[in-house]
Design a protein around this motif. Structure first.
Motif, PDB file in Angstrom:
ATOM      1  N   GLU A 324       0.886  -1.355  -0.155  1.00  0.00           N
ATOM      2  CA  GLU A 324      -0.035   0.051   0.053  1.00  0.00           C
ATOM      3  C   GLU A 324       0.800   1.298   0.006  1.00  0.00           C
ATOM      4  N   PHE A 325       1.850   1.388   0.897  1.00  0.00           N
ATOM      5  CA  PHE A 325       2.494   2.603   0.935  1.00  0.00           C
ATOM      6  C   PHE A 325       3.966   2.516   0.447  1.00  0.00           C
ATOM      7  N   GLY A 326       4.448   1.165   0.221  1.00  0.00           N
ATOM      8  CA  GLY A 326       5.747   1.135  -0.515  1.00  0.00           C
ATOM      9  C   GLY A 326       6.857   0.870   0.707  1.00  0.00           C
ATOM     10  N   ALA A 327       8.022   0.703   0.137  1.00  0.00           N
ATOM     11  CA  ALA A 327       9.268   0.358   1.258  1.00  0.00           C
ATOM     12  C   ALA A 327       9.683   1.503   1.583  1.00  0.00           C
ATOM     13  N   VAL A 328       9.705   2.699   0.891  1.00  0.00           N
ATOM     14  CA  VAL A 328      10.008   3.898   1.440  1.00  0.00           C
ATOM     15  C   VAL A 328       8.767   4.751   1.763  1.00  0.00           C
ATOM     16  N   SER A 329       8.428   4.656   3.176  1.00  0.00           N
ATOM     17  CA  SER A 329       7.404   5.414   3.611  1.00  0.00           C
ATOM     18  C   SER A 329       7.429   5.318   5.009  1.00  0.00           C
ATOM     19  N   PRO A 330       6.778   6.242   5.440  1.00  0.00           N
ATOM     20  CA  PRO A 330       6.769   6.451   7.118  1.00  0.00           C
ATOM     21  C   PRO A 330       6.281   5.029   7.872  1.00  0.00           C
ATOM     22  N   GLN A 331       5.191   4.608   7.291  1.00  0.00           N
ATOM     23  CA  GLN A 331       4.586   3.434   7.558  1.00  0.00           C
ATOM     24  C   GLN A 331       5.684   2.220   7.720  1.00  0.00           C
ATOM     25  N   THR A 332       6.417   2.098   6.652  1.00  0.00           N
ATOM     26  CA  THR A 332       7.622   0.933   6.623  1.00  0.00           C
ATOM     27  C   THR A 332       8.450   1.321   7.592  1.00  0.00           C
ATOM     28  N   ALA A 333       8.889   2.473   7.765  1.00  0.00           N
ATOM     29  CA  ALA A 333       9.961   2.752   8.669  1.00  0.00           C
ATOM     30  C   ALA A 333       9.655   2.603  10.208  1.00  0.00           C
ATOM     31  N   LYS A 334       8.410   2.823  10.376  1.00  0.00           N
ATOM     32  CA  LYS A 334       7.797   2.564  11.775  1.00  0.00           C
ATOM     33  C   LYS A 334       7.619   0.881  12.049  1.00  0.00           C
ATOM     34  N   GLU A 335       7.227   0.177  10.972  1.00  0.00           N
ATOM     35  CA  GLU A 335       7.216  -1.456  11.280  1.00  0.00           C
ATOM     36  C   GLU A 335       8.576  -1.736  11.271  1.00  0.00           C
ATOM     37  N   MET A 336       9.438  -1.247  10.656  1.00  0.00           N
ATOM     38  CA  MET A 336      10.796  -1.803  10.624  1.00  0.00           C
ATOM     39  C   MET A 336      11.244  -1.599  12.166  1.00  0.00           C
ATOM     40  N   ALA A 337      11.099  -0.372  12.812  1.00  0.00           N
ATOM     41  CA  ALA A 337      11.858   0.089  14.052  1.00  0.00           C
ATOM     42  C   ALA A 337      11.196  -0.843  15.058  1.00  0.00           C
ATOM     43  N   LYS A 338       9.753  -0.956  15.202  1.00  0.00           N
ATOM     44  CA  LYS A 338       9.177  -1.744  16.015  1.00  0.00           C
ATOM     45  C   LYS A 338       9.185  -3.153  15.778  1.00  0.00           C
ATOM     46  N   GLY A 339       9.349  -3.829  14.701  1.00  0.00           N
ATOM     47  CA  GLY A 339       9.582  -5.131  14.264  1.00  0.00           C
ATOM     48  C   GLY A 339      10.971  -5.550  14.752  1.00  0.00           C
ATOM     49  N   CYS A 340      11.891  -4.968  14.600  1.00  0.00           N
ATOM     50  CA  CYS A 340      13.432  -5.406  15.053  1.00  0.00           C
ATOM     51  C   CYS A 340      13.450  -5.211  16.470  1.00  0.00           C
ATOM     52  N   ALA A 341      12.961  -4.436  17.061  1.00  0.00           N
ATOM     53  CA  ALA A 341      12.962  -4.361  18.616  1.00  0.00           C
ATOM     54  C   ALA A 341      12.049  -5.407  19.191  1.00  0.00           C
ATOM     55  N   LEU A 342      10.985  -5.791  18.748  1.00  0.00           N
ATOM     56  CA  LEU A 342      10.142  -6.807  19.229  1.00  0.00           C
ATOM     57  C   LEU A 342      10.871  -8.201  18.880  1.00  0.00           C
ATOM     58  N   THR A 343      11.419  -8.250  17.745  1.00  0.00           N
ATOM     59  CA  THR A 343      11.888  -9.508  17.261  1.00  0.00           C
ATOM     60  C   THR A 343      12.954 -10.019  18.408  1.00  0.00           C
ATOM     61  N   MET A 344      13.886  -9.002  18.792  1.00  0.00           N
ATOM     62  CA  MET A 344      14.949  -9.367  19.680  1.00  0.00           C
ATOM     63  C   MET A 344      14.657  -8.962  21.283  1.00  0.00           C
ATOM     64  N   GLY A 345      13.372  -8.581  21.336  1.00  0.00           N
ATOM     65  CA  GLY A 345      13.262  -7.991  22.809  1.00  0.00           C
ATOM     66  C   GLY A 345      14.093  -6.902  23.491  1.00  0.00           C
ATOM     67  N   SER A 346      14.299  -5.958  22.334  1.00  0.00           N
ATOM     68  CA  SER A 346      14.989  -4.764  23.029  1.00  0.00           C
ATOM     69  C   SER A 346      14.064  -3.670  23.055  1.00  0.00           C
ATOM     70  N   GLU A 347      14.299  -2.818  24.085  1.00  0.00           N
ATOM     71  CA  GLU A 347      13.638  -1.492  24.583  1.00  0.00           C
ATOM     72  C   GLU A 347      13.423  -0.459  23.461  1.00  0.00           C
ATOM     73  N   VAL A 348      14.469  -0.473  22.454  1.00  0.00           N
ATOM     74  CA  VAL A 348      14.528   0.462  21.526  1.00  0.00           C
ATOM     75  C   VAL A 348      14.930  -0.131  20.167  1.00  0.00           C
ATOM     76  N   GLY A 349      14.097   0.393  19.242  1.00  0.00           N
ATOM     77  CA  GLY A 349      14.253  -0.083  17.754  1.00  0.00           C
ATOM     78  C   GLY A 349      14.679   1.403  16.785  1.00  0.00           C
ATOM     79  N   LEU A 350      15.429   1.216  15.792  1.00  0.00           N
ATOM     80  CA  LEU A 350      15.653   2.265  15.126  1.00  0.00           C
ATOM     81  C   LEU A 350      16.023   1.809  13.566  1.00  0.00           C
ATOM     82  N   SER A 351      15.175   2.565  12.743  1.00  0.00           N
ATOM     83  CA  SER A 351      15.285   1.973  11.275  1.00  0.00           C
ATOM     84  C   SER A 351      15.520   3.161  10.398  1.00  0.00           C
ATOM     85  N   THR A 352      15.964   2.678   9.226  1.00  0.00           N
ATOM     86  CA  THR A 352      16.154   3.718   7.922  1.00  0.00           C
ATOM     87  C   THR A 352      15.664   3.145   6.835  1.00  0.00           C
ATOM     88  N   THR A 353      14.916   3.777   5.843  1.00  0.00           N
ATOM     89  CA  THR A 353      14.556   3.459   4.591  1.00  0.00           C
ATOM     90  C   THR A 353      14.343   4.731   3.864  1.00  0.00           C
TER      91      THR A 353
END
Lengths: 415, 415
Positions: A324-353
């Motif tokens: 819907e929004f493409g890889a370069v979108s605020p929605q994808t950036a958010k899901e990347m940041a949240k997804g990487c943190a939750l996958t690894m059980g970290s408190e903070v997630g940071l993403s770039t796209t």
């Protein structure tokens, strides 16, 4: 004291390299209170180098030569400097040992004969060990003049200057120069300079000089005095004034501390762990965080998710979001940041796209468009950037702005 | 013809700016077939500038000055150059018109008086319009010598050089310079040079010059001739000779191609996909691979597994391997390389694990010890390295050696 620089190497005269050593050495000499009126560059030619050294020694107290100390035939600096000074070359057992040790440590299978040329030194020279290469530095003293010979590669020259040459020069110059640095991030150079233009106009002792770095501005405050205590007393009010004006944009007043180190301390103090997920920066963000020794206390893993499949499979970005929004979108950036943190059980997630270029841009999503996502304490935000410049500049800009966004999120929450 | 550069500006002597103009002008002059033996930088000081111009005119045919043409009091280049040449300044109506036009176009509200100083020119000078600023360029000719004055800002200097100065210089110099580069990897500078020392000894036209880069050596072969075809005929046998001596160590003969680009082409040609798993390099290896535009065809994801837990959870390194041999071991490097490839279904896996320092070293596993693993076609190998230098140098060395090992594995298999 008057100092002068001579850069040696035909590659400089052919324009194959930009002479960053001259800028580095000039800045450091200015900080040491030395006056510098001449910089010159000469090729690997004995006659012209001889003339240049001779002329420099007539008009300056200290001459710093960089380059031409290596093992090959066109490296002539040491031989020519010795000739001008009227000194003969002798073998230095210590340097020979150091070179042998260097090759032993890198487990070199072949050490070619020309390497031992580097252990020959002008008689009476002070030898400066090279911790990052084989050619030692040299200081030749005669008739109150000093000739300083440094290796050309910046990764050898800079550490050697900091460790041994700066202390040597500072005892030659009686006035004491002391400086402190206030580093700010997340503000442009011209805006930062405007905010302190009254201080710049008034300056005499201490002086204040801004240096722009990508995403950062460093203010160096420098005072000249008979001793260090007096110099520090001159500096202190200016440091306080800058902290007052830039507030939480100031990330450190320590000369050595980098932005990534200040963020490491911030995460560590709060007991937080970070995970990264990178698309356009492709590893450079994690690479910069891992610059910090001991960083494993706060950073243990990261993902490079360059393709859509990797974004989905490794860190759970939804297929529907990408469609819907493409890889370069605020929605994808958010899901990347949240997804990487939750996958690894970290408190903070940071993403770039983003679109680093040179290809891949459209009217709607041009080259330079980058979204940075940050997940912290259950909240996820994404910020939009439009960076200028080539692929490398866009990627480096994304890295520094990601670090700044992470810092802002944590500081904002603490308020 | 011999050309010489003088860069004018106290900001260069203070190290506040890096002198990129000198590198640009040198490269362009070399391409035009001009010989360049001296570059110097002088501050905004009339006496020293006068001396520098006078000396340059004695030893060179053409002297190019950059900087110091602006409207302010410390801009002295034109006045000083005119003095050395014995010319007086006169008002140039054309330049005055151009300056007025410039301010009209940028919708300037105030034009300060000092701007009109820029329309004064040495009598008889050739005026070069500045399309990107107010200070015109100037060419002064006398007694067969040429003095060329250019504005300092690169965005004014570069277009002016390309449009008007290069054509002027090329009619002065009939010879043409052409160069080609042969880039080799996986061999030290001194060893590489020893392998071609006979060629270096014999050189005249073409010449051959080695440039060392971390893990690489670039040889530039340069020929001078009446036209490009003849120059290329002189270069070709030398390129062939180098290819013959260094064989598969030559990764490209294209000036612009980097090591990572050559590896991208190698992977793409063979239809291979790569996954990385990084410990000590912490993202820099992936970051370097992603330098290549379009790399997603061969590289889609990577892992940064800085902690033992990440090595186990993300890419399946065995607990027993980590316990028995440690994270920095050939066994772990191999499991990382194989594990990351199998996890993602890639044909090739590449890993780094080591002790980047400054802490963490022991007698048995000192700082600088790095293992690089490569998985390809069911086989996994690990190679041991002992790098010298600081944390940053160890990590950069690991990155380049990982690329070289990957290249070797693929080429070796193809034999």
């Amino acid at each position: 004291m008057v100092v002068e620089l001579i850069s040696v190497g035909t590659e400089i005269l052919l324009g194959n390299i930009v002479n960053t050593n001259a800028a580095y050495l000039s800045r450091e000499c200015a900080l040491l209170g030395l006056s510098l009126y001449h910089q010159s560059s000469i090729g690997d030619n004995e006659e012209r180098l001889y003339e240049a050294i001779e002329r420099a020694l007539k008009r300056s107290d200290i001459v710093i030569l960089s380059g031409g100390l290596g093992p090959t035939k066109d490296d002539l600096t040491k031989e020519t400097a010795a000739k001008v000074m009227g000194l003969s070359l002798v073998e230095d057992p210590h340097s020979k040992e150091q070179i042998a040790e260097y090759f032993k440590q890198i487990h070199a299978k072949v050490v070619t004969e020309n390497n031992w040329k580097q252990s020959m030194i002008p008689e009476g020279a002070i030898v400066i060990d090279n911790d990052n290469g084989t050619a030692p530095g040299l200081i030749l003293e005669k008739d109150g003049k000093s000739l300083i010979l440094l290796p050309g590669p910046p990764r050898e020259l800079i550490p050697m200057f900091q460790k041994d040459i700066a202390p040597y020069l500072s005892q030659l110059e009686p006035d004491m120069i002391v400086s402190e640095t206030v580093k700010v991030c997340g503000i442009g150079e011209s805006q930062a300079e405007t905010m302190i233009s009254d201080l710049i106009d008034e300056q005499s002792n201490p002086t204040i000089a801004p240096y722009a770095k990508l995403g950062e501005v460093h203010f160096r405050i420098t005072a000249k005095a008979k001793d260090e205590v007096i110099a520090r007393k001159l500096i202190l009010p200016m440091v306080e004034e800058l902290k007052n004006r830039f507030k939480e944009k100031v990330y450190t007043t320590l000369e050595e501390e980098t932005l990534e180190e200040s963020i490491y301390h911030l995460l560590k103090d709060k007991g937080l762990k970070l995970t990264t997920a990178e698309s356009c920066s492709g590893g450079l963000l994690a690479g910069r965080i891992v610059n910090v020794p001991g960083v494993s206390e706060v950073f243990q893993q990261g993902f490079i998710t360059y393709s859509n499949a990797a974004k989905r499979n490794l860190i759970g970005v939804k297929k529907s979001t990408l469609e819907e929004f493409g890889a370069v979108s605020p929605q994808t950036a958010k899901e990347m940041a949240k997804g990487c943190a939750l996958t690894m059980g970290s408190e903070v997630g940071l993403s770039t796209t983003g679109i680093a270029g040179p290809g891949g841009g459209t009217d709607e999503k041009p080259v330079g468009l980058v979204y940075i996502g940050c997940y912290y304490k259950g909240k996820t935000i994404a910020k939009e950037f439009h960076f200028q410049g080539n692929r490398s500049k866009v990627r480096d800009s994304a890295v520094v702005q990601a670090l700044i966004l992470l810092r802002e999120c944590i500081l904002e929450d603490a308020k």
